[in-house]
Design an enzyme around this catalytic site. Structure first.
Site, PDB file in Angstrom:
ATOM      1  N   THR A   1     -27.337  13.588 -12.806  1.00  0.00           N
ATOM      2  CA  THR A   1     -27.541  12.486 -11.856  1.00  0.00           C
ATOM      3  C   THR A   1     -26.732  12.737 -10.585  1.00  0.00           C
ATOM      4  OG1 THR A   1     -27.833  10.936 -13.683  1.00  0.00           O
ATOM      5  CG2 THR A   1     -27.267   9.979 -11.551  1.00  0.00           C
TER       6      THR A   1
ATOM      7  N   SER B   1     -26.628  13.214  -5.943  1.00  0.00           N
ATOM      8  CA  SER B   1     -27.304  13.785  -4.782  1.00  0.00           C
ATOM      9  C   SER B   1     -27.526  15.289  -4.943  1.00  0.00           C
ATOM     10  CB  SER B   1     -26.507  13.491  -3.513  1.00  0.00           C
ATOM     11  OG  SER B   1     -25.191  13.980  -3.618  1.00  0.00           O
ATOM     12  N   THR B   2     -26.600  15.994  -5.602  1.00  0.00           N
ATOM     13  CA  THR B   2     -26.785  17.438  -5.812  1.00  0.00           C
ATOM     14  C   THR B   2     -27.923  17.673  -6.803  1.00  0.00           C
ATOM     15  OG1 THR B   2     -24.381  17.582  -5.548  1.00  0.00           O
ATOM     16  CG2 THR B   2     -25.525  19.594  -6.187  1.00  0.00           C
TER      17      THR B   2
ATOM     18  N   GLY C   1     -24.050  17.609 -11.529  1.00  0.00           N
ATOM     19  CA  GLY C   1     -23.002  17.740 -10.528  1.00  0.00           C
ATOM     20  C   GLY C   1     -21.659  17.313 -11.078  1.00  0.00           C
TER      21      GLY C   1
ATOM     22  N   GLY D   1     -19.039   9.283 -10.644  1.00  0.00           N
ATOM     23  CA  GLY D   1     -19.076   8.629  -9.336  1.00  0.00           C
ATOM     24  C   GLY D   1     -20.348   7.810  -9.172  1.00  0.00           C
ATOM     25  N   GLY D   2     -21.411   8.247  -9.827  1.00  0.00           N
ATOM     26  CA  GLY D   2     -22.686   7.519  -9.766  1.00  0.00           C
ATOM     27  C   GLY D   2     -22.903   6.602 -10.945  1.00  0.00           C
TER      28      GLY D   2
ATOM     29  N   GLU E   1     -24.652  11.015 -19.231  1.00  0.00           N
ATOM     30  CA  GLU E   1     -24.408  12.414 -18.857  1.00  0.00           C
ATOM     31  C   GLU E   1     -23.647  13.129 -19.968  1.00  0.00           C
ATOM     32  OE1 GLU E   1     -24.240  11.918 -13.990  1.00  0.00           O
ATOM     33  OE2 GLU E   1     -22.384  11.847 -15.110  1.00  0.00           O
TER      34      GLU E   1
HETATM   35  C1  5RP Z   1     -22.899  10.704 -11.487  1.00  0.00           C
HETATM   36  C2  5RP Z   1     -22.105  11.955 -11.463  1.00  0.00           C
HETATM   37  C3  5RP Z   1     -22.422  12.942 -10.396  1.00  0.00           C
HETATM   38  O1  5RP Z   1     -22.672  14.181 -10.974  1.00  0.00           O
HETATM   39  C4  5RP Z   1     -21.237  13.064  -9.465  1.00  0.00           C
HETATM   40  O2  5RP Z   1     -20.904  11.764  -8.989  1.00  0.00           O
HETATM   41  C5  5RP Z   1     -21.533  13.987  -8.288  1.00  0.00           C
HETATM   42  O3  5RP Z   1     -22.488  13.404  -7.469  1.00  0.00           O
HETATM   43  P1  5RP Z   1     -23.012  14.096  -6.145  1.00  0.00           P
HETATM   44  O4  5RP Z   1     -23.816  15.281  -6.566  1.00  0.00           O
HETATM   45  O5  5RP Z   1     -23.848  13.015  -5.485  1.00  0.00           O
HETATM   46  O6  5RP Z   1     -21.822  14.478  -5.305  1.00  0.00           O
HETATM   47  O7  5RP Z   1     -21.232  12.198 -12.259  1.00  0.00           O
HETATM   48  O8  5RP Z   1     -22.437   9.815 -12.477  1.00  0.00           O
END
Ligand code: 5RP
Length: 219
Positions: free
Chosen positions: A29, A31-32, A83, A97-98, A104
């Site tokens: 999950t 943006s990456t 990510g 972070g998401g 995950e």
């Molecule tokens: C979501 C995550 C994401 O992998 C992590 O927040 C990185 O996110 P991004 O690729 O947007 O920087 O753990 O729960």
């Protein structure tokens, strides 16, 4: 100039070389990962489908016409691509972070190989500058926060966020995580904690980092 998004895209596209024909791919999950899903969509005839770690990724996969399987219906599968918010040279990570950390961690546990895709801002010597997300049963929010204070962290309730599992997130500031596997276990033992964002017991196996000079692979 190479932007952070260029680096994320480069890492995501490089992960495609690990996708094998006729397999189910574990999808994280963020943006990456969204760049990875878009790259996967271009080769979707190659794969059987995906298992997903969040409602957001499921929606993006389905919008591309990629079949999403229930994790309970598939056995083991080869790769999980996700990510991270921070990662060390030992391939220990902070994630969440998401707010998708629990699913995950579950999907990562089932996969044979965890491929972490990041831009180079995510590399750190010690985990903890990024606030550590913890998914908590709503009733236990204050209790868990008090227990976290005893461990030396500064907990903050992530206002307005409900996880895909119906729980809440506490972000913990000001931790120097010198022993990630130990702290991962300690936090898991607090009653009311569903999952914490330290991924150390099951760290990454392969890290693909987007840099000014393209994607670099470490395994
Ligand atoms: C979501 C995550 C994401 O992998 C992590 O927040 C990185 O996110 P991004 O690729 O947007 O920087 O753990 O729960």
């Amino acid at each position: 100039m190479t932007t952070q998004d260029d680096k994320k895209r480069a890492a995501a596209q490089a992960a495609m070389q690990f996708v094998k024909a006729d397999t189910i791919v574990g999808v994280g999950t963020g943006s990456t990962v969204n760049y990875f899903i878009d790259a996967l969509a271009e080769k979707q005839d190659l794969i059987k489908g995906a298992v997903s770690s969040s409602e957001a990724s499921t929606q993006r996969l389905k919008n591309h016409g990629i079949e999403v399987f229930d994790l309970n219906e598939v056995g083991s599968f080869d790769i999980y691509v996700d990510g991270a918010d921070e990662i060390t040279e030992h391939k220990h990570m902070i994630k969440g972070g998401g707010a998708a950390l629990t699913r995950e961690k579950i999907v990562a546990a089932v996969a044979k190989t965890f491929i972490c895709i990041i831009d180079d801002t995510k590399q750190v010597p010690i985990l903890g500058k990024f606030p550590l997300p913890i998914e908590v049963i709503p009733l236990a929010r204050s209790y868990v926060a008090r227990e976290i204070v005893k461990l030396g962290g500064d907990p903050m309730y992530r206002q307005g966020v409900v996880t895909d599992n119906g729980n809440v997130i506490i972000d913990v500031f000001n931790l120097d995580i010198l022993n990630p596997p130990e702290l991962e276990t300690t936090i898991n033992q607090i009653v009311g904690v569903v999952c914490n964002g330290i991924f150390a017991h099951r760290g990454a196996d392969i890290v693909i980092t987007g840099t000014d000079n393209g994607a670099q692979i470490s395994q």
